[in-house]
Design an enzyme around this catalytic site. Sequence first.
Site, PDB file in Angstrom:
ATOM      1  N   CYS A 168      -2.946  40.846 -13.004  1.00 22.52           N
ATOM      2  CA  CYS A 168      -3.569  39.566 -12.646  1.00 22.52           C
ATOM      3  C   CYS A 168      -4.757  39.243 -13.552  1.00 22.52           C
ATOM      4  O   CYS A 168      -5.678  40.051 -13.686  1.00 22.52           O
ATOM      5  CB  CYS A 168      -4.023  39.595 -11.188  1.00 22.52           C
ATOM      6  SG  CYS A 168      -4.791  38.042 -10.667  1.00 22.52           S
ATOM      7  N   TYR A 221      -0.363  16.937  -1.838  1.00 23.82           N
ATOM      8  CA  TYR A 221      -0.050  17.837  -2.943  1.00 23.82           C
ATOM      9  C   TYR A 221       0.559  17.082  -4.130  1.00 23.82           C
ATOM     10  O   TYR A 221       0.120  17.222  -5.273  1.00 23.82           O
ATOM     11  CB  TYR A 221       0.912  18.945  -2.507  1.00 23.82           C
ATOM     12  CG  TYR A 221       1.481  19.674  -3.706  1.00 23.82           C
ATOM     13  CD1 TYR A 221       0.702  20.604  -4.386  1.00 23.82           C
ATOM     14  CD2 TYR A 221       2.746  19.370  -4.202  1.00 23.82           C
ATOM     15  CE1 TYR A 221       1.192  21.229  -5.533  1.00 23.82           C
ATOM     16  CE2 TYR A 221       3.238  19.980  -5.337  1.00 23.82           C
ATOM     17  CZ  TYR A 221       2.453  20.913  -5.997  1.00 23.82           C
ATOM     18  OH  TYR A 221       2.926  21.510  -7.139  1.00 23.82           O
ATOM     19  N   GLU A 226       8.013  17.343  -9.333  1.00 21.54           N
ATOM     20  CA  GLU A 226       7.270  17.856  -8.177  1.00 21.54           C
ATOM     21  C   GLU A 226       8.043  17.649  -6.878  1.00 21.54           C
ATOM     22  O   GLU A 226       8.025  18.501  -5.993  1.00 21.54           O
ATOM     23  CB  GLU A 226       5.887  17.196  -8.090  1.00 21.54           C
ATOM     24  CG  GLU A 226       4.922  17.611  -9.188  1.00 21.54           C
ATOM     25  CD  GLU A 226       4.603  19.097  -9.169  1.00 21.54           C
ATOM     26  OE1 GLU A 226       4.783  19.755  -8.120  1.00 21.54           O
ATOM     27  OE2 GLU A 226       4.171  19.625 -10.208  1.00 21.54           O
ATOM     28  N   ASP A 231      -0.424  23.701  -2.580  1.00 23.61           N
ATOM     29  CA  ASP A 231       0.853  24.026  -1.961  1.00 23.61           C
ATOM     30  C   ASP A 231       0.801  25.460  -1.446  1.00 23.61           C
ATOM     31  O   ASP A 231      -0.262  26.093  -1.428  1.00 23.61           O
ATOM     32  CB  ASP A 231       2.005  23.820  -2.949  1.00 23.61           C
ATOM     33  CG  ASP A 231       1.969  24.807  -4.121  1.00 23.61           C
ATOM     34  OD1 ASP A 231       0.995  25.581  -4.242  1.00 23.61           O
ATOM     35  OD2 ASP A 231       2.938  24.819  -4.907  1.00 23.61           O
ATOM     36  N   LEU A 268      20.872  19.762  -4.131  1.00 28.59           N
ATOM     37  CA  LEU A 268      19.455  20.113  -3.998  1.00 28.59           C
ATOM     38  C   LEU A 268      19.006  20.155  -2.543  1.00 28.59           C
ATOM     39  O   LEU A 268      18.013  20.795  -2.216  1.00 28.59           O
ATOM     40  CB  LEU A 268      18.583  19.096  -4.756  1.00 28.59           C
ATOM     41  CG  LEU A 268      18.222  19.427  -6.197  1.00 28.59           C
ATOM     42  CD1 LEU A 268      17.413  18.283  -6.810  1.00 28.59           C
ATOM     43  CD2 LEU A 268      17.447  20.722  -6.298  1.00 28.59           C
ATOM     44  N   GLY A 269      19.729  19.444  -1.679  1.00 27.01           N
ATOM     45  CA  GLY A 269      19.366  19.413  -0.265  1.00 27.01           C
ATOM     46  C   GLY A 269      18.142  18.546   0.002  1.00 27.01           C
ATOM     47  O   GLY A 269      17.571  17.948  -0.907  1.00 27.01           O
ATOM     48  N   TYR A 270      17.748  18.485   1.266  1.00 22.29           N
ATOM     49  CA  TYR A 270      16.582  17.685   1.671  1.00 22.29           C
ATOM     50  C   TYR A 270      16.682  16.278   1.060  1.00 22.29           C
ATOM     51  O   TYR A 270      15.817  15.845   0.306  1.00 22.29           O
ATOM     52  CB  TYR A 270      15.274  18.359   1.244  1.00 22.29           C
ATOM     53  CG  TYR A 270      15.109  19.764   1.768  1.00 22.29           C
ATOM     54  CD1 TYR A 270      14.621  19.986   3.056  1.00 22.29           C
ATOM     55  CD2 TYR A 270      15.446  20.866   0.990  1.00 22.29           C
ATOM     56  CE1 TYR A 270      14.464  21.278   3.550  1.00 22.29           C
ATOM     57  CE2 TYR A 270      15.308  22.158   1.475  1.00 22.29           C
ATOM     58  CZ  TYR A 270      14.811  22.350   2.750  1.00 22.29           C
ATOM     59  OH  TYR A 270      14.664  23.626   3.239  1.00 22.29           O
TER      60      TYR A 270
END
Length: 344
Positions: A205, A123, A40, A141, A83-85
């Site tokens: 859907c 979240y 997550e 989210d 992955l960054g962040y």
Amino acid sequence: MENFDQKEAFRQALTGWFNAEKRDLPWRQTKDPYKIWVSEVMLQQTRVDTVIPYYERFIDAFPTIHDLANAPEDVLLKKWEGLGYYSRARNLQAGVREVVEQYNGIVPDNRPTISSLKGVGPYTAGAILSIAYGKPEHAVDGNVMRVLSRILLITEDIAKPKTRKIFEAAVTNLIDHEDPSSFNQGLMELGALICTPTSPKCLLCPVRDFCQAFHEGKERALPVKTKAKKTKEIQFLSLVIQNEQGKWLMEKRPKGGLLADMWQFPLVESLTDDVKNVYGIEKASLFLEFKHIFSHLTWNIKCMAAHSTKADDLSENCRWFSEEEMEELPLPVPMQKIKNEVMK
């Protein structure tokens, strides 16, 4: 959707579709709350296809919560590289260490306690609790807000933090208490595959019959989301400096802020005489220009190759590395791009 029978029909349609059509993803093969937590965190602001190989490598390196808690930070950052962040990785490790130190390595199974852990927001808490522990907790989210804004015709601006409460209440009202994991994952999967941002596939859907926006022809007008402010642009000169032994000069970024503690080729605003003196270079030649976009700013980078005769007397955050040693350094994405260009 106030009617009980209508709610139940919605739940069955959603969870039935999810269990029949869900993508085969590695984190869906486990109920281990630690592994779900890792997935997550990785999935925040990153595409699923991108995350899969990172997740698999990460779990191979840190198969248990104790392995991650005890990992040196540079090893952690190297496994996260690309992955960054990177604050996500640091916060994940900090939260994991809290679990090991305070809860004997067992991830808490209630919202107040799990939400107190470093880096665990509403979240992530809801996702772990519902998927790993089967608790009927909301996990809201961007995908979920988009889906429910259309189904329930919610017109509040989802860019405003306070709007999230409306969607959390909606999920709490609708969630399947028998299978909260499939319900929450079903909403996420629906947003990823069917109820997409610009071209929702309404005819495919599974819950179209319950969708107020579809019946009113407003599915493309929702969700309401104000545009973010224009990102700031910064100009940098990246100095790719090699010494007489063929080693490369790298500098470690500060402990706080963007890309904290990662390594980079020295970044300067311009090639002044003072800069040349600091690094022991006489001239430099331009070999690459590119831009790297972060979520909140853009780096415009010009890369210059140079040689240095300066063996020492460098600032304490700078060191010379061989090509082999550089393979072990955690480098942010723009620096990986430069390294790959230099070492073709």
